[in-house]
Write an enzyme that holds these catalytic residues in place. Structure first.
Site, PDB file in Angstrom:
ATOM      1  CG  ASN A 710      21.461  42.525  68.335  1.00  0.00           C
ATOM      2  OD1 ASN A 710      20.770  41.995  69.198  1.00  0.00           O
ATOM      3  ND2 ASN A 710      22.777  42.642  68.452  1.00  0.00           N
ATOM      4  CE1 TYR A 711      19.951  47.599  64.544  1.00  0.00           C
ATOM      5  CE2 TYR A 711      22.038  46.581  65.139  1.00  0.00           C
ATOM      6  CZ  TYR A 711      21.102  47.588  65.305  1.00  0.00           C
ATOM      7  OH  TYR A 711      21.312  48.559  66.226  1.00  0.00           O
ATOM      8  CB  ILE A 712      20.189  40.184  59.443  1.00  0.00           C
ATOM      9  CG1 ILE A 712      21.270  41.177  58.997  1.00  0.00           C
ATOM     10  CG2 ILE A 712      19.703  39.333  58.280  1.00  0.00           C
ATOM     11  CD1 ILE A 712      22.578  40.530  58.605  1.00  0.00           C
TER      12      ILE A 712
END
Length: 753
Positions: A710-712
């Site tokens: 979800n974030y990188i």
DNA sequence: GATTCTACTTAGCAGACACGAA
DNA sequence: TTCGTGTCTGCTAAGTAGAATC
């Protein structure tokens, strides 16, 4: 007065207090300041708004009004409704027919079997599709009553339950040994709902009245479900495969939909089965009954010309909608919070891919604004308006510690918080500028950090905690995520608190990857990649529960490495026995022989012998089981003895070796070359095992997956793999490679976040 | 302006599955 | 082939955010 710190008066009081200025002066000064701030933000607003308007105009130039607004055909059973709400009307006005060139491209791509949406710009996402066809959803099978001898016991007596109540009792029975079932809140909620179902169904069928949870005995039900599990395990691989194939065949038609003429995968096409709600943390509603969803509860969303999937026999769908401003295919309302559950496309779908891409692009856009934002909040930490100070501190915490926005929560949810909902007791101040954060965040995961903060932040937190505030009171009493996000929009359209998490996660990853030298084996590079990933996961506080056997498995891995080292040392000793002059030629090579103590060696011997003995006992038992089954003659005890005598011989040999230091290898290990080759092999195995163990230990409490998914920004990983010659399969699983196809196919090794 | 509703992303857990060692 | 273990995936709970409504 409580309102003292919530109302305007308090601002002034704070200021006066802080800076020793008379109240009247503060009032005047603030008025002036406020006007200044207003002017600034207005001019910012205007310029950004005009840019945004311009962009939106460009984006929307394709939009063509759909003139037809026919009622979809009702087919007797189905209640087909028009979307009547105002919002939907507005959205409907934007309904589009995609322009021809785009359609042509789609046709072409369809021929190739692939739609590369990332190769053409489409910034407008208010319309999600032009055509949408699907086969509805998979409804869980109806309840099958338990065999007549499997019952709930009440006060020692078997109870005849009506099927509706038996099903609910079974939900609890199946999870009897879990932590949930041992939780008193879970028990209370379950029991209450169970009694209600039982009452509605007319009570027990054999006159027993159930009143107390403590008198209920679910063990017979539990044992039965365990037995079913065991039986399932026992099936041959062929039988298991057949079951899987049958299931896949039955689900095939639901697994895909047709979106704008393309075949795309649906995500959760199965309607959630009934069961007991497993709330996380101290959830007041945990254990409540999640009732069975009926087709009548379900709203299907398809295009107006799409054939309406047939509802299960004797049923009809709740509603058919034709709303192309949303991504969902079906929805229903669950009974516990009356909230909506959706059936959506899979992560590898074009719509999800585009959302993902936009998310990361938005985070990248923040790069151009972050310096100004940071400069601003540092300045505002000294603002004379309390709200401005709270905004500044909140953005600081969100930016530096990656806190979530922290929306308000109701009484019937778990008590978890984020930045705006932090309370007095969640923050402890240790002068001069150390802050201890201790609270439960999303999913009731503990956020505990003792950190040094900016001195002004510390001072502000002290003000936010000043009496009459006490435990239970909001730290940011004038702030909520909506106010905060409105403020952030002034810097950049679409900027909200959550963008900071994505930005800081990806930025951290980029910085960490930049530090990795392009050298060493793939395993070493992977270890370093994981370390970078772990930095991000720690920043985002992504945790996981340590598995039950973790300590034991670490011990085992350590033992294994020790044993490999012993084997290597033993080979080196043997080498010297063959060619003693090698010691003088290359003393460093043989240094490690001295590293292993006699005690260590004896311990390794003991473990090996123990393992060998166990192995032969098991072998003997297994062989005889087989023979028994095949009605063959059993192995005599003497066979086992013979094997164990062999182990005894080995034991003697080790003892002698320990005493004399002279190694006796297998007869095949008779040349220097063979021994050297074996040493090299062992070296490699030791290295691999050590790397894996280090990774394992460091990852035991940290969940790397969440940040990876979800974030990188996936493009960072793609670039890393290309640049460092690491196969992408080593980092992205098959599912992730499908989800991030857009990233894999769209960047070269010079791309940066 | 506060509250509610809707639609979406983010999150950890647990069972299924794959794979290597014996 | 079996067993044990780690990884992967599906599931669904729990967030965020912004629009709609009161």
């Amino acid at each position: 007065m409580t309102t003292d710190y919530q109302g305007r008066k308090r601002d002034e009081a704070d200021e006066a207090d802080e800076e020793n200025v008379p109240l009247s002066q503060v009032s005047k000064r603030r008025k002036l300041k406020n006007e200044d701030v207003k002017d600034e933000s207005e001019s910012d607003d205007e310029s950004l708004a005009s840019i945004f308007k311009k962009k939106s105009k460009e984006k929307l130039k394709k939009v063509k009004l759909e003139e037809k607004d026919e009622d979809a055909t009702a087919d007797g059973k189905e209640t087909v409704k028009k979307v009547t709400k105002t919002s939907k009307k507005v959205k409907k006005e934007k309904k589009t027919v995609k322009d021809e060139s785009e359609q042509d491209q789609n046709d072409e791509e369809e021929e190739n079997g692939e739609y590369k949406w990332w190769e053409n710009e489409n910034e407008d996402d208010s319309i999600k599709w032009t055509t949408l066809k699907h086969n509805g959803v998979v409804i869980p099978p109806p309840y099958e009553p338990l065999p007549s001898h499997i019952k709930l016991y009440y006060d020692g007596k078997p109870v005849d339950l009506p099927p509706e109540a038996e099903e609910v009792a079974g939900f609890y029975g199946a999870m009897l040994e879990t932590d949930h079932a041992k939780n008193p809140v879970f028990q209370k909620n379950f029991f209450q709902d169970f009694l209600e179902v039982l009452k509605t169904a007319g009570g027990t069928k054999n006159g027993i009245t159930i009143e107390k949870f403590e008198k209920c005995d679910f063990t017979k039900m539990f044992d039965y479900f365990e037995l079913l599990k065991e039986e399932k395990k026992k099936l041959t691989s062929q039988e298991k495969k057949q079951i899987r194939l049958d299931r896949e065949k039955a689900e095939e038609k639901y697994k895909f939909c047709e979106l704008d003429g393309r075949k795309e995968q649906v995500g959760n096409f199965k309607v959630e089965p009934p069961g007991l709600f497993r709330g996380r943390g101290a959830h007041p509603k945990t254990g409540k009954l999640k009732r069975r969803v009926q087709p009548e509860d379900i709203i299907l969303n398809l295009d107006k010309d799409a054939p309406i999937p047939e509802a299960p026999e004797g049923h009809h769908w709740g509603e058919i909608r034709n709303d192309n401003s949303v991504q969902w295919l079906a929805m229903w309302r669950e009974n516990i919070f009356n909230s909506v559950k959706y059936v959506r496309l899979a992560a590898n779908s074009s719509l999800k891919g585009q959302s993902d891409y936009k998310k990361f692009e938005k985070a990248r856009q923040l790069k151009d604004h972050i310096d100004a934002i940071r400069k601003d909040y540092k300045k505002q930490l000294k603002s004379e308006v309390m709200l401005e100070r709270q905004k500044a501190v909140a953005i600081y915490l969100i930016d530096v510690f990656a806190l979530r926005a922290g929306g308000e929560k109701s009484e019937d949810e778990a008590d978890t918080v984020g930045c705006c909902s932090l309370r007095y007791e969640h923050v402890t101040l240790k002068p001069p500028n150390t802050v201890v954060f201790d609270f439960l965040g999303k999913d009731s995961i503990r956020f505990y950090q003792e950190v040094e903060v900016d001195k002004k932040v510390f001072k502000n937190l002290k003000i936010f905690k000043r009496p009459p505030k006490q435990p239970g009171h909001q730290l940011f009493d004038r702030l909520d995520p909506s106010t905060l996000n409105k403020h952030l929009q002034n810097y950049m359209p679409g900027l909200s608190a959550k963008v900071f998490r994505t930005y800081n996660a990806s930025k951290t990853m980029q910085d960490q990857l930049d530090l990795i030298p392009n050298e060493g084996s793939v395993a070493e590079k992977l270890l370093r990649y994981n370390a970078a990933n772990r930095t991000v996961a720690i920043l985002c506080n992504h945790q996981r529960t340590v598995t039950k056997g973790h300590a034991q498995s670490v011990q085992k891995a350590n033992d294994k490495i020790k044993e490999l080292e012993w084997q290597k040392i033993r080979l080196k000793k043997a080498l010297l026995q063959l060619e003693p002059e090698r010691l003088k030629k290359n003393p460093a090579y043989f240094e490690e022989i001295e590293d292993m103590t006699k005690e260590d060696e004896a311990e390794i011997h003991r473990r090996i012998i123990e393992r060998e003995i166990e192995k032969y006992h098991k072998k003997f038992a297994r062989e005889n089981d087989k023979r028994k089954f095949e009605k063959e003659e059993l192995l005599p005890e003497s066979q086992l003895k013979e094997w164990l005598d062999g182990v005894d011989e080995l034991k003697k040999q080790y003892k002698e070796e320990l005493k004399t230091g002279v190694v006796e290898l297998k007869p095949t290990m008779n040349t220097v070359e063979k021994i050297e080759k074996q040493i090299e092999r062992l070296d490699n195995r030791i290295q691999t095992n050590s790397i894996q163990l280090k990774d394992k230990e460091e990852n035991s409490q940290v969940s790397l997956g969440t940040s990876k998914i979800n974030y990188i920004d996936p493009r960072l990983t793609v670039v890393f793999c290309k640049k460092y010659d690491v196969p992408i399969e080593k980092i992205f699983t098959k599912t992730l490679r499908e989800k991030f196809k857009w990233a894999i196919e769209s960047v070269d090794e010079n791309w940066r976040f």
